[in-house]
Design an enzyme around this catalytic site. Structure first.
Site, PDB file in Angstrom:
ATOM      1  N   SER A 150      11.797  -2.225  11.618  1.00  0.00           N
ATOM      2  CA  SER A 150      10.528  -2.909  11.870  1.00  0.00           C
ATOM      3  C   SER A 150      10.782  -4.105  12.775  1.00  0.00           C
ATOM      4  O   SER A 150      11.923  -4.501  13.006  1.00  0.00           O
ATOM      5  CB  SER A 150       9.876  -3.390  10.563  1.00  0.00           C
ATOM      6  N   ARG A 151       9.691  -4.685  13.272  1.00  0.00           N
ATOM      7  CA  ARG A 151       9.837  -5.865  14.137  1.00  0.00           C
ATOM      8  C   ARG A 151       9.632  -7.163  13.352  1.00  0.00           C
ATOM      9  O   ARG A 151       9.632  -8.231  13.932  1.00  0.00           O
ATOM     10  CB  ARG A 151       8.851  -5.782  15.301  1.00  0.00           C
ATOM     11  N   ASP A 153      10.939  -2.252  17.695  1.00  0.00           N
ATOM     12  CA  ASP A 153       9.509  -1.966  17.810  1.00  0.00           C
ATOM     13  C   ASP A 153       9.315  -0.487  18.080  1.00  0.00           C
ATOM     14  O   ASP A 153      10.047   0.109  18.888  1.00  0.00           O
ATOM     15  CB  ASP A 153       8.905  -2.807  18.942  1.00  0.00           C
ATOM     16  N   LEU A 203       2.539   8.664   8.023  1.00  0.00           N
ATOM     17  CA  LEU A 203       1.472   8.193   7.142  1.00  0.00           C
ATOM     18  C   LEU A 203       0.207   7.954   7.960  1.00  0.00           C
ATOM     19  O   LEU A 203       0.235   7.240   8.956  1.00  0.00           O
ATOM     20  CB  LEU A 203       1.880   6.903   6.425  1.00  0.00           C
ATOM     21  N   LYS A 216      -9.487   6.988   7.509  1.00  0.00           N
ATOM     22  CA  LYS A 216     -10.295   6.576   8.670  1.00  0.00           C
ATOM     23  C   LYS A 216     -10.093   7.497   9.876  1.00  0.00           C
ATOM     24  O   LYS A 216     -10.837   7.431  10.851  1.00  0.00           O
ATOM     25  CB  LYS A 216      -9.977   5.125   9.035  1.00  0.00           C
ATOM     26  N   ARG A 248      -0.789  -5.424   1.213  1.00  0.00           N
ATOM     27  CA  ARG A 248      -0.956  -6.610   2.049  1.00  0.00           C
ATOM     28  C   ARG A 248      -2.205  -6.487   2.914  1.00  0.00           C
ATOM     29  O   ARG A 248      -2.407  -5.489   3.590  1.00  0.00           O
ATOM     30  CB  ARG A 248       0.290  -6.724   2.952  1.00  0.00           C
ATOM     31  N   VAL A 252      -8.385  -5.575   0.036  1.00  0.00           N
ATOM     32  CA  VAL A 252      -9.524  -6.332  -0.488  1.00  0.00           C
ATOM     33  C   VAL A 252      -9.237  -7.006  -1.831  1.00  0.00           C
ATOM     34  O   VAL A 252      -9.784  -8.079  -2.120  1.00  0.00           O
ATOM     35  CB  VAL A 252     -10.770  -5.402  -0.573  1.00  0.00           C
ATOM     36  N   THR A 296     -19.364  -6.584   2.089  1.00  0.00           N
ATOM     37  CA  THR A 296     -20.096  -6.275   3.324  1.00  0.00           C
ATOM     38  C   THR A 296     -21.451  -5.613   3.056  1.00  0.00           C
ATOM     39  O   THR A 296     -22.435  -5.927   3.701  1.00  0.00           O
ATOM     40  CB  THR A 296     -19.245  -5.352   4.231  1.00  0.00           C
ATOM     41  N   ARG A 350     -18.753  -5.033   9.256  1.00  0.00           N
ATOM     42  CA  ARG A 350     -18.026  -5.523  10.416  1.00  0.00           C
ATOM     43  C   ARG A 350     -17.974  -4.453  11.500  1.00  0.00           C
ATOM     44  O   ARG A 350     -18.224  -3.281  11.231  1.00  0.00           O
ATOM     45  CB  ARG A 350     -16.602  -5.933  10.009  1.00  0.00           C
TER      46      ARG A 350
END
Length: 233
Positions: free
Chosen positions: A11-12, A35, A97, A101, A146, A149, A166, A225
């Site tokens: 990971s970065r 990256d 993964l 959405k 992380r 909600v 929302t 949003r």
């Protein structure tokens, strides 16, 4: 539960890697700063690697709407880099993964993840003699992860502030971190190639989730949003 020659964290984020190094003392852990956008660094990291779990993504929906090309570079170009590096390094299995959405996406994040899913599945046509195999796991919101909600609501409760919701009808699919990890490991074991694995998950009204954390808390509706769906599919 596993006897691994080495487990590489790529990971970065040097802070999270430092925190992991302090928490886990096993001498088979390797930490690579790099990256997903950098194919040459990925190729270095994947030498002698058998299995890859691909979890790198820019996933904040409003941030992706505001910074679309950055989301594309990580979620789509990064997927292409990983596919090519995995094939070059003779990796056995790659499990990517994804997210709910990606189903009928209306936001850029979901569109990039749908595109990434298509890339990983199509990669099975390119692996040829190297026989690298690619599949996808798609699930919903991970409880207490992380930026999710629940920690956000808990923080507002501590500050004695109204819980920001929302829309009163909004729902999301949820899965626990423990169950998501078990599901991913099971899918790596059982994958052949080209599958999109989807666990059964409960769908929860966000307002019910907020009330379950504090029945007395005030609820404030702030409107949906940019890029948000009322219900995921």
């Amino acid at each position: 539960n596993y006897s691994l020659k080495k487990l590489i964290i790529f990971s970065r984020d040097e802070l999270k890697q430092y925190q992991m190094q302090k928490k886990f003392k096993e001498n088979n852990l390797r930490f690579f700063i790099g990256d997903i956008r950098d194919k040459s660094r990925l190729t270095t990291a994947l030498r002698e690697v058998d299995y890859v779990i691909h979890a790198a993504a820019l996933k904040h929906v409003p941030a992706a709407e505001y910074n679309p090309i950055e989301c594309v570079r990580t979620n789509i170009i990064g997927a292409e880099n990983l596919i090519n590096a995995a094939i070059d390094c003779n990796v056995k299995k790659v499990l990517a993964l994804s997210t709910d959405k990606a189903t009928n996406p209306i936001n850029l994040y979901g569109a990039t993840k749908l595109c990434a899913e298509k890339l990983f599945i199509a990669a099975n046509n390119m692996s040829g003699k190297n026989n690298a195999r690619f599949s996808v796991v798609r699930y919903g919101n991970v409880i207490n992860s992380r930026g999710s909600v629940i920690p956000f609501f808990k923080d507002l409760i501590k500050q004695n502030k109204p819980l920001l919701v929302t829309h009163k009808e909004m729902t999301r699919f949820f899965i626990s971190l423990d169950n998501s990890v078990k599901f991913v490991l099971r899918c790596i074991k059982n994958m052949n190639k080209g599958e999109v694995f989807i666990p059964k998950m409960p769908s929860v009204k966000i307002i019910d989730l907020a009330k379950s954390l504090d029945k007395k808390a005030k609820i404030k509706f702030i409107g949906m949003r940019p890029g948000e769906k009322l219900h995921e599919l």
